[in-house]
Design an enzyme around this catalytic site. Sequence first.
Site, PDB file in Angstrom:
ATOM      1  CB  CYS A 146      42.789  49.946  12.553  1.00 47.71           C
ATOM      2  SG  CYS A 146      41.528  50.803  13.517  1.00 47.71           S
ATOM      3  CG  HIS A 197      45.403  54.979  13.620  1.00 48.66           C
ATOM      4  ND1 HIS A 197      45.708  54.238  12.493  1.00 48.66           N
ATOM      5  CD2 HIS A 197      44.744  54.206  14.445  1.00 48.66           C
ATOM      6  CE1 HIS A 197      44.990  53.006  12.811  1.00 48.66           C
ATOM      7  NE2 HIS A 197      44.450  53.123  13.957  1.00 48.66           N
TER       8      HIS A 197
HETATM    9  N1  COA Z   1      47.935  62.718  21.037  1.00 46.96           N
HETATM   10  C1  COA Z   1      48.362  63.980  21.419  1.00 46.96           C
HETATM   11  N2  COA Z   1      47.659  65.148  21.280  1.00 46.96           N
HETATM   12  C2  COA Z   1      46.393  64.876  20.666  1.00 46.96           C
HETATM   13  C3  COA Z   1      45.853  63.608  20.225  1.00 46.96           C
HETATM   14  C4  COA Z   1      46.560  62.833  20.568  1.00 46.96           C
HETATM   15  N3  COA Z   1      46.206  61.379  20.257  1.00 46.96           N
HETATM   16  N4  COA Z   1      44.684  63.978  19.845  1.00 46.96           N
HETATM   17  C5  COA Z   1      44.279  65.188  20.028  1.00 46.96           C
HETATM   18  N5  COA Z   1      45.481  65.876  20.538  1.00 46.96           N
HETATM   19  C6  COA Z   1      45.549  67.299  20.667  1.00 46.96           C
HETATM   20  C7  COA Z   1      45.234  67.930  19.662  1.00 46.96           C
HETATM   21  O1  COA Z   1      46.233  68.478  18.729  1.00 46.96           O
HETATM   22  C8  COA Z   1      44.707  69.546  20.181  1.00 46.96           C
HETATM   23  O2  COA Z   1      45.640  70.120  20.675  1.00 46.96           O
HETATM   24  P1  COA Z   1      45.590  71.759  20.573  1.00 46.96           P
HETATM   25  O3  COA Z   1      44.366  72.093  21.554  1.00 46.96           O
HETATM   26  O4  COA Z   1      46.849  72.174  20.867  1.00 46.96           O
HETATM   27  O5  COA Z   1      44.897  71.948  19.085  1.00 46.96           O
HETATM   28  C9  COA Z   1      43.994  68.782  21.629  1.00 46.96           C
HETATM   29  O6  COA Z   1      44.673  67.649  21.748  1.00 46.96           O
HETATM   30  C10 COA Z   1      42.552  68.573  21.302  1.00 46.96           C
HETATM   31  O7  COA Z   1      42.147  68.103  20.329  1.00 46.96           O
HETATM   32  P2  COA Z   1      40.808  67.191  20.089  1.00 46.96           P
HETATM   33  O8  COA Z   1      40.744  66.962  18.603  1.00 46.96           O
HETATM   34  O9  COA Z   1      39.741  68.248  20.555  1.00 46.96           O
HETATM   35  O10 COA Z   1      40.988  66.036  20.964  1.00 46.96           O
HETATM   36  P3  COA Z   1      39.611  65.055  21.451  1.00 46.96           P
HETATM   37  O11 COA Z   1      39.642  65.246  22.898  1.00 46.96           O
HETATM   38  O12 COA Z   1      38.543  65.292  20.538  1.00 46.96           O
HETATM   39  O13 COA Z   1      40.246  63.722  21.016  1.00 46.96           O
HETATM   40  C11 COA Z   1      41.190  61.430  21.598  1.00 46.96           C
HETATM   41  C12 COA Z   1      41.494  62.970  21.716  1.00 46.96           C
HETATM   42  C13 COA Z   1      42.423  61.012  22.325  1.00 46.96           C
HETATM   43  C14 COA Z   1      39.933  61.090  22.447  1.00 46.96           C
HETATM   44  C15 COA Z   1      41.097  61.162  20.233  1.00 46.96           C
HETATM   45  O14 COA Z   1      42.133  61.367  19.493  1.00 46.96           O
HETATM   46  C16 COA Z   1      40.660  59.441  19.867  1.00 46.96           C
HETATM   47  O15 COA Z   1      39.588  59.080  20.165  1.00 46.96           O
HETATM   48  N6  COA Z   1      41.744  58.827  19.769  1.00 46.96           N
HETATM   49  C17 COA Z   1      41.892  57.456  19.525  1.00 46.96           C
HETATM   50  C18 COA Z   1      41.466  57.261  17.828  1.00 46.96           C
HETATM   51  C19 COA Z   1      41.123  55.606  17.922  1.00 46.96           C
HETATM   52  O16 COA Z   1      40.546  54.920  18.698  1.00 46.96           O
HETATM   53  N7  COA Z   1      41.535  55.160  16.754  1.00 46.96           N
HETATM   54  C20 COA Z   1      41.609  53.664  16.381  1.00 46.96           C
HETATM   55  C21 COA Z   1      42.353  52.889  17.249  1.00 46.96           C
HETATM   56  S1  COA Z   1      42.141  50.941  17.146  1.00 46.96           S
END
Ligand code: COA
Length: 387
Positions: free
Chosen positions: A88, A337
């Site tokens: 990242c 991100h």
């Molecule tokens: N914050 C707010 N809303 C979020 C979100 C977030 N981080 N991630 C997804 N959403 C929303 C989407 O817009 C979607 O909304 P909708 O139903 O109204 O369209 C809903 O949540 C479901 O989205 P989805 O893509 O199915 O989410 P998910 O459950 O597959 O993934 C996380 C959610 C948090 C697990 C994923 O975003 C993640 O892994 N984030 C961390 C990324 C990371 O580790 N980056 C590197 C860091 S060093």
Amino acid sequence: MREVAVIGIGCTTFGEKWNSSFRDLFIEAGARALEDAGLAGEKIDALFIGNMSAGRFVEQEHIGALIADYAGLATTTHIPATRVEAACASGGLAFRQGVTAVASGMSEIVVAAGVEKMTDVASGTTVATLAGAADREWEAFIGATFPGLYAMIANDYMHRYPLTREQLAMVAVKNHYNGARNPIAQFQQEINIETVINSSLVADPLRLYDCSPITDGAAAAILTTMERAREFTDTPVKVLASAQASDSIALHDRRDISTLDATVVAAKRAFRQAGLEHSDVDMLEVHDCFTIAEICAIEDLGFCRKGEAGKLTEEGVTSLQGDLPVNTSGGLKACGHPVGATGIKQIVEVVQQLRGEAGRRQVDAKVGLAHNVGGTGATVTVHILGV
Ligand code: COA
């Protein structure tokens, strides 16, 4: 060493970009940066491209060559084009490579960019790919994900310091407020503390709204010497410091898991290089991949003592209207991100703030700092820019 300036910036919007391919994203951001600098592509003499994992996200390797080709510079100027990877922190490190190339005299005008297209694969693949930024054998192999690793940091931190669940949520509330004022942000809706606390649990204590999302996007910055900068722009932004530090890749090997020593060291190096005090810095873009990461970043960069950033957040010090605005772009949380692009987007935001071009999220700033983290803190870059 020669003094270095940013003379052009460009960014795509961030989000799920179904209509743009990986290469389209880069070209859009690069073209915007060239237009901003009033420069023809042929004048660029090196390209540094931050990218974490195009091989797994879009099954494309050899990114330097691909980008040089689609930028029209492979067969014309035969430009040297280099992919830079530090998970990242790939963007921050690409920027540092660009700074080094210009400062050393190796190059005159360079593009430092970052690009990632993360949404073309199923979320299981995304999570597994991101986990490759941790220690594969000791962390990812036994099921640790990035939300899981940062949850361990949050649990350790909350056990030792007085950070409340509400203060953690306030980081996300603030960053969504800022994102709602940023036209490139993935999430442009304001939220409240209840939105965060009632959102689904991802890795205790981190909930959906404590996490940065999965994002497509690209960002680019053009660098040249301070001496030449005014040929291209009336508002050059000077690179006052470029610092980098490393730490153990696995969390369990750290001296203290809720202090990112690489941030502490990179910040000290950056402040020494710039010859500045913390009170000279007007705004920060920090690596808030999770809400707890912003809390740690503010402290580890040295802006307050350990255990105090939650209170600063609650008091509004880090808000757009506060004395030390943090993540005016919306941060990773709300702006999004796209891992390889984030470090350059932070630079783009700092430059916009210093030029007075940040619109509804404008703060009063002459000096800004960008902090980019790879993994759970194994690579950190800190850049200080000023006008
Ligand atoms: N914050 C707010 N809303 C979020 C979100 C977030 N981080 N991630 C997804 N959403 C929303 C989407 O817009 C979607 O909304 P909708 O139903 O109204 O369209 C809903 O949540 C479901 O989205 P989805 O893509 O199915 O989410 P998910 O459950 O597959 O993934 C996380 C959610 C948090 C697990 C994923 O975003 C993640 O892994 N984030 C961390 C990324 C990371 O580790 N980056 C590197 C860091 S060093």
